[in-house]
Design a protein around this motif. Structure first.
Motif, short mmCIF file in Angstrom:
data_model
loop_
_atom_site.label_atom_id
_atom_site.label_comp_id
_atom_site.label_asym_id
_atom_site.label_seq_id
_atom_site.Cartn_x
_atom_site.Cartn_y
_atom_site.Cartn_z
N ASP A 4 0.88 -1.12 0.00
CA ASP A 4 -0.06 0.03 0.09
C ASP A 4 0.63 0.99 -0.09
O ASP A 4 1.75 1.28 0.75
CB ASP A 4 -0.94 0.09 1.15
CG ASP A 4 -2.08 -1.11 1.06
OD1 ASP A 4 -2.20 -1.65 0.09
OD2 ASP A 4 -2.56 -1.48 2.22
N LYS A 58 -3.90 0.71 -9.21
CA LYS A 58 -2.98 -0.46 -9.01
C LYS A 58 -1.65 -0.16 -9.98
O LYS A 58 -2.04 -0.06 -11.26
CB LYS A 58 -3.58 -1.70 -9.14
CG LYS A 58 -2.59 -2.86 -8.72
CD LYS A 58 -3.46 -4.27 -8.71
CE LYS A 58 -3.60 -4.76 -10.31
NZ LYS A 58 -4.05 -6.20 -10.40
N ARG A 70 -3.70 4.33 -1.85
CA ARG A 70 -4.78 4.45 -1.02
C ARG A 70 -4.73 5.95 -0.69
O ARG A 70 -3.53 6.51 -0.53
CB ARG A 70 -4.47 3.50 0.14
CG ARG A 70 -4.77 2.01 -0.27
CD ARG A 70 -5.05 1.48 0.89
NE ARG A 70 -5.24 -0.14 0.56
CZ ARG A 70 -6.31 -0.67 0.36
NH1 ARG A 70 -7.37 0.00 0.23
NH2 ARG A 70 -6.35 -2.00 0.09
#
Length: 76
Positions: A4, A58, A70
């Motif tokens: 992340d 992504k 994120r």
């Protein structure tokens, strides 16, 4: 394994991402890196260093990993 990357702003560019993720040493190397290496954004080949990455995107960089963008609000 996905990693992340939390965004402090609404978006970052692909060139900024490569530097933040430690894939390149400086932003000036982004253009060269993208010409010489395959980078996928949301499963599509991408070579524009100015491509905006937003929460939910992504990024796959072979030999470096898979990264999920994120927002700070999505932190666990």
């Amino acid at each position: 394994m996905e990693k992340d990357l939390f965004l402090k702003t609404q978006y970052i560019t692909l060139g900024q991402f490569l530097k933040i993720a430690g894939i390149i040493d400086s932003g000036g190397r982004a253009k060269w890196f993208l010409q010489e290496n395959k980078v996928l954004v949301n499963d599509e080949l991408e070579a524009r260093r100015g491509r905006k990455l937003r929460a939910g995107d992504k990024v796959v960089v072979p030999d470096a990993g898979t990264f999920l963008m994120r927002s700070k609000q999505q932190e666990k």
